[in-house]
Motif scaffolding. Structure first.
Motif, short mmCIF file in Angstrom:
data_model
loop_
_atom_site.label_atom_id
_atom_site.label_comp_id
_atom_site.label_asym_id
_atom_site.label_seq_id
_atom_site.Cartn_x
_atom_site.Cartn_y
_atom_site.Cartn_z
N ALA A 61 41.19 56.34 44.13
CA ALA A 61 39.94 57.09 44.05
C ALA A 61 39.58 57.49 45.47
CB ALA A 61 38.85 56.21 43.44
N ALA A 63 37.69 58.57 48.97
CA ALA A 63 36.43 58.30 49.66
C ALA A 63 35.54 59.55 49.54
CB ALA A 63 36.70 57.98 51.13
N THR A 107 38.54 52.69 47.25
CA THR A 107 38.89 51.96 48.46
C THR A 107 37.98 52.44 49.58
OG1 THR A 107 41.16 51.87 47.75
CG2 THR A 107 40.77 51.48 50.07
N GLY A 108 37.35 51.51 50.26
CA GLY A 108 36.50 51.92 51.38
C GLY A 108 35.10 52.25 50.94
#
Lengths: 110, 98, 120
Positions: A61, A63, A107-108
């Motif tokens: 997915a 950022a 992520t992130g």
């Protein structure tokens, strides 16, 4: 944990994300949107479907910054900005739209 | 004896140690060990040299996961998890070269 | 914020250990900080980029496709060392993304030019 729509059960984690991305269908997306308090319009689905395509291509997915840039490239500059995306998904496009799309938390995503 | 190797020849000298020690029997390459059985790899010649005295196997699912199933060194036999179990059962002893 | 040069050095094959995936995740997370990021693939690390990985049968999530997203994250400097490729019977055509193939000596110069080097 989980929920049920039309007799089908969907397993979710403690934050409400689908455990199995392959379980996802539009009914699940609709129910997840309801839980997030998002009234799904065509524009909402456009972003959700974009995320699903992105995930199937890259297995992640994106950022928010990457999402806005990529949406601008694909759907036009008027949609490729965070204001537009936050209007659709007030608690964060990456977080809310990803959840509705059945994707894992980005992520992130802090 | 069945000798199991799960690291690349660069990561650890386990394959060379096994090839030098093994007196007959079989070598089974699993996990990162499967890279040793790919064409053009620096370890290919050493593996081929051993083929007369040892039977060399590589685990298919690990080859596929690493994208090297289509460049297997000639003479290496691919086995699945069922074949892995058979090899363990067929051999009197089994050593994982950790 | 001043922009620093970060290099992620990848020396491990994928799946056998967690290093390759961890490195990729840190790169993607770190990209939010808009630094000058590059990735080096050397030794067994070159195997991370091998085309055609299919992890279905080992029951681990594959991440070959995710290297394709690096460009969207503005991570475009991917260095792969020639000696490591050759020793493994690989060429740039075997890799899943466009890279810059360099000699080990050139790679060393790139490392020397960094502010931060992270090793995986």
């Amino acid at each position: 944990m989980g929920f049920e729509v039309n007799g089908k059960t969907y397993e979710t984690d403690e934050e409400g994300y689908l455990v199995n991305i392959t379980d996802w269908d539009e009914a699940a997306g609709g129910e997840l949107a309801k839980q997030e308090g998002i009234p799904m319009s065509e524009s909402h689905w456009e972003v959700v479907n974009f995320l699903r395509d992105y995930y199937s291509e890259f297995q992640i997915a994106p950022a928010v910054r990457v999402l806005t840039k990529a949406i601008g490239k694909k759907l036009g500059p008027e949609k490729g900005n965070s204001q537009y995306l936050y209007e659709l998904f007030p608690y964060g496009p990456a977080k809310q739209a990803c959840k509705i799309a059945g994707l894992p938390k980005p992520t992130g995503c802090i | 004896m069945l000798n199991i190797i799960n690291k690349t020849p660069w990561d650890r000298p386990a394959l060379d140690a096994a090839l030098q020690c093994a007196d007959g029997g079989s070598i089974l390459l699993i996990e990162d060990g499967v890279y040793a059985a790919t064409r053009g790899s620096a370890s290919e010649a050493r593996l081929k040299d051993a083929m007369g005295r040892l039977k060399i196997y590589a685990l298919g699912p690990d080859l596929e996961a690493r994208g090297v199933a289509d460049r297997l060194t000639e003479g290496v036999t691919v086995v699945g998890y069922d074949g892995f179990v058979d090899l363990v059962a067929e051999n009197k002893t089994c050593q994982s070269w950790l | 914020m001043t922009i620093k040069k970060f290099m992620f050095v990848n020396r491990k094959a994928p799946y056998g250990t967690i290093y390759a995936l961890e490195s990729l995740e840190v790169v993607l997370i770190g990209a939010a900080f808009e630094q000058d990021v590059s990735m080096a693939f050397t030794d067994d690390g070159v195997y991370q980029l091998k085309k055609g990985q299919n992890t279905k049968a080992i029951g681990i999530k594959g991440f070959e496709k995710t290297y394709g997203a690096l460009e969207d994250y503005d991570v475009t400097k991917l260095y792969v060392d020639q000696e490591s490729l050759t020793a493994r019977g690989l060429t740039a055509e075997d890799l899943c993304v466009p890279v810059e193939v360099v000699s080990r000596a050139e790679l060393g110069k790139h490392m020397e030019a960094q502010d931060v080097v992270l090793s995986f």
